[in-house]
Motif scaffolding. Structure first.
Motif, mmCIF file in Angstrom:
data_model
loop_
_atom_site.group_PDB
_atom_site.id
_atom_site.type_symbol
_atom_site.label_atom_id
_atom_site.label_comp_id
_atom_site.label_asym_id
_atom_site.label_seq_id
_atom_site.Cartn_x
_atom_site.Cartn_y
_atom_site.Cartn_z
ATOM 1 N N LEU A 82 16.512 5.113 31.614
ATOM 2 C CA LEU A 82 16.561 3.653 31.731
ATOM 3 C C LEU A 82 17.907 3.185 32.281
ATOM 4 O O LEU A 82 17.968 2.241 33.075
ATOM 5 N N ALA A 83 18.989 3.846 31.858
ATOM 6 C CA ALA A 83 20.309 3.466 32.369
ATOM 7 C C ALA A 83 20.380 3.692 33.869
ATOM 8 O O ALA A 83 20.945 2.880 34.614
ATOM 9 N N TRP A 84 19.788 4.796 34.356
ATOM 10 C CA TRP A 84 19.785 5.081 35.791
ATOM 11 C C TRP A 84 18.950 4.062 36.548
ATOM 12 O O TRP A 84 19.345 3.567 37.607
ATOM 13 N N ILE A 85 17.785 3.729 36.023
ATOM 14 C CA ILE A 85 16.908 2.759 36.686
ATOM 15 C C ILE A 85 17.629 1.427 36.855
ATOM 16 O O ILE A 85 17.615 0.816 37.930
ATOM 17 N N LYS A 86 18.274 0.968 35.794
ATOM 18 C CA LYS A 86 19.004 -0.301 35.894
ATOM 19 C C LYS A 86 20.139 -0.203 36.904
ATOM 20 O O LYS A 86 20.394 -1.143 37.671
ATOM 21 N N ASP A 87 20.812 0.927 36.915
ATOM 22 C CA ASP A 87 21.973 1.094 37.791
ATOM 23 C C ASP A 87 21.573 1.051 39.259
ATOM 24 O O ASP A 87 22.211 0.368 40.066
ATOM 25 N N PRO B 151 7.803 20.959 15.306
ATOM 26 C CA PRO B 151 6.966 19.767 15.489
ATOM 27 C C PRO B 151 6.812 19.437 16.976
ATOM 28 O O PRO B 151 7.557 19.960 17.801
ATOM 29 N N PRO B 152 5.854 18.563 17.328
ATOM 30 C CA PRO B 152 5.674 18.188 18.738
ATOM 31 C C PRO B 152 6.870 17.400 19.254
ATOM 32 O O PRO B 152 7.520 16.681 18.502
ATOM 33 N N HIS B 153 7.166 17.542 20.523
ATOM 34 C CA HIS B 153 8.280 16.828 21.134
ATOM 35 C C HIS B 153 7.808 16.130 22.405
ATOM 36 O O HIS B 153 6.810 16.510 23.014
ATOM 37 N N THR B 154 8.547 15.138 22.794
ATOM 38 C CA THR B 154 8.328 14.481 24.072
ATOM 39 C C THR B 154 9.670 14.327 24.760
ATOM 40 O O THR B 154 10.727 14.344 24.121
ATOM 41 N N ARG B 155 9.610 14.192 26.074
ATOM 42 C CA ARG B 155 10.827 13.871 26.805
ATOM 43 C C ARG B 155 10.439 13.041 28.016
ATOM 44 O O ARG B 155 9.296 13.045 28.446
ATOM 45 N N TRP B 156 11.415 12.335 28.566
ATOM 46 C CA TRP B 156 11.178 11.453 29.694
ATOM 47 C C TRP B 156 11.835 12.005 30.944
ATOM 48 O O TRP B 156 12.931 12.558 30.899
ATOM 49 N N TYR B 157 11.160 11.832 32.054
ATOM 50 C CA TYR B 157 11.796 11.996 33.348
ATOM 51 C C TYR B 157 11.287 10.882 34.258
ATOM 52 O O TYR B 157 10.422 10.083 33.870
ATOM 53 N N CYS B 158 11.819 10.799 35.447
ATOM 54 C CA CYS B 158 11.552 9.638 36.290
ATOM 55 C C CYS B 158 11.422 10.046 37.748
ATOM 56 O O CYS B 158 12.150 10.907 38.239
ATOM 57 N N VAL B 159 10.463 9.418 38.432
ATOM 58 C CA VAL B 159 10.285 9.587 39.879
ATOM 59 C C VAL B 159 10.509 8.224 40.518
ATOM 60 O O VAL B 159 9.908 7.228 40.093
ATOM 61 N N ALA B 160 11.374 8.171 41.504
ATOM 62 C CA ALA B 160 11.666 6.910 42.189
ATOM 63 C C ALA B 160 11.423 7.072 43.685
ATOM 64 O O ALA B 160 11.914 8.020 44.299
#
Length: 225
Positions: A170-175, A89-98
């Motif tokens: 999200l945990a990293w962003i808050k931290d 099935p299709p999948h998604t994942r998150w990454y982040c640029v800061a």
């Protein structure tokens, strides 16, 4: 909220959209309107960059958090990115640029990739052009192409599966905003505990207008939906 706390569920784009609004508003309330402000863009920004929308078209829907700010004096601008790849099935994942505005560094966190720069480097370069347009439209003191030439750093995190990538992000962003510091390593702890911690902190946020009803639910009082 269920998709945040259930170990086998993806935290979807709607949760991150609400989180971006809530976190940015919370940081504004805590830090005021002056220097050192942080902004987390809504995930729709990353989607628009991936679909090659005209950069100027993103100013109206995503520029409001930058009103009346001297952008070079901010602490960090965070861009969550929902990466979709189509399998069965299709999948998604998150990454982040800061973007660390103080030292003009770009940080990339992807808990599911061994080589995030090889995988996302072209999109990140594309994204910086969009951010440059957005910044200049809201702050004329911003130097055009002010994001070019900055270094790129990777955040080292324990490997995570696609399902939990949003939790780590999200945990990293808050931290980093809480500590006003970006570290090259991040240990989110046990994913199950991180999910619960994020959910509890978010639902009990003072900006949640229905927070009193949460306490009613905890105490067993009936809540009208």
């Amino acid at each position: 909220m269920y998709r945040m706390v259930a170990m086998d569920e993806y935290a979807g784009i709607e949760y991150v959209k609400v989180a971006s609004k809530m976190y940015t508003s919370r940081w504004k309330a805590e830090l005021g309107a002056g220097r050192g402000r942080s902004v987390m863009l809504e995930p729709g920004f990353g989607v628009k960059v991936q679909t090659n929308e005209p950069p100027q078209s993103l100013v109206a829907p995503f520029g409001a958090p930058f009103e009346n700010l001297v952008i070079r004096e901010m602490f960090v601008v965070v861009v969550p990115v929902l990466h979709m790849y189509f399998t069965l099935p299709p999948h998604t994942r998150w990454y982040c640029v800061a973007l660390s505005m103080k030292d003009k560094r770009i940080w990339v966190l992807d808990p599911t990739s061994d080589e995030p720069l090889s995988e996302h480097g072209r999109l990140i370069s594309h994204m910086l052009k969009y951010l440059d347009t957005l910044f200049y439209s809201k702050d004329e003191s911003w130097v055009k192409d002010g994001l070019s030439g900055g270094g790129v750093d990777l955040v080292s995190v324990p490997p995570s599966d696609d399902v939990s990538s949003c939790v780590v992000m999200l945990a990293w962003i808050k931290d980093i905003v809480q500590r006003n510091k970006i570290s090259p390593t991040f240990q989110p702890g046990a994913i199950e505990d991180a999910r619960v911690s994020l959910a509890v902190d978010d639902i009990l946020c003072e900006l949640n207008v229905r927070r009193p009803e949460v306490y009613d639910l905890i105490s067993g009082r009936q809540v009208r939906v």
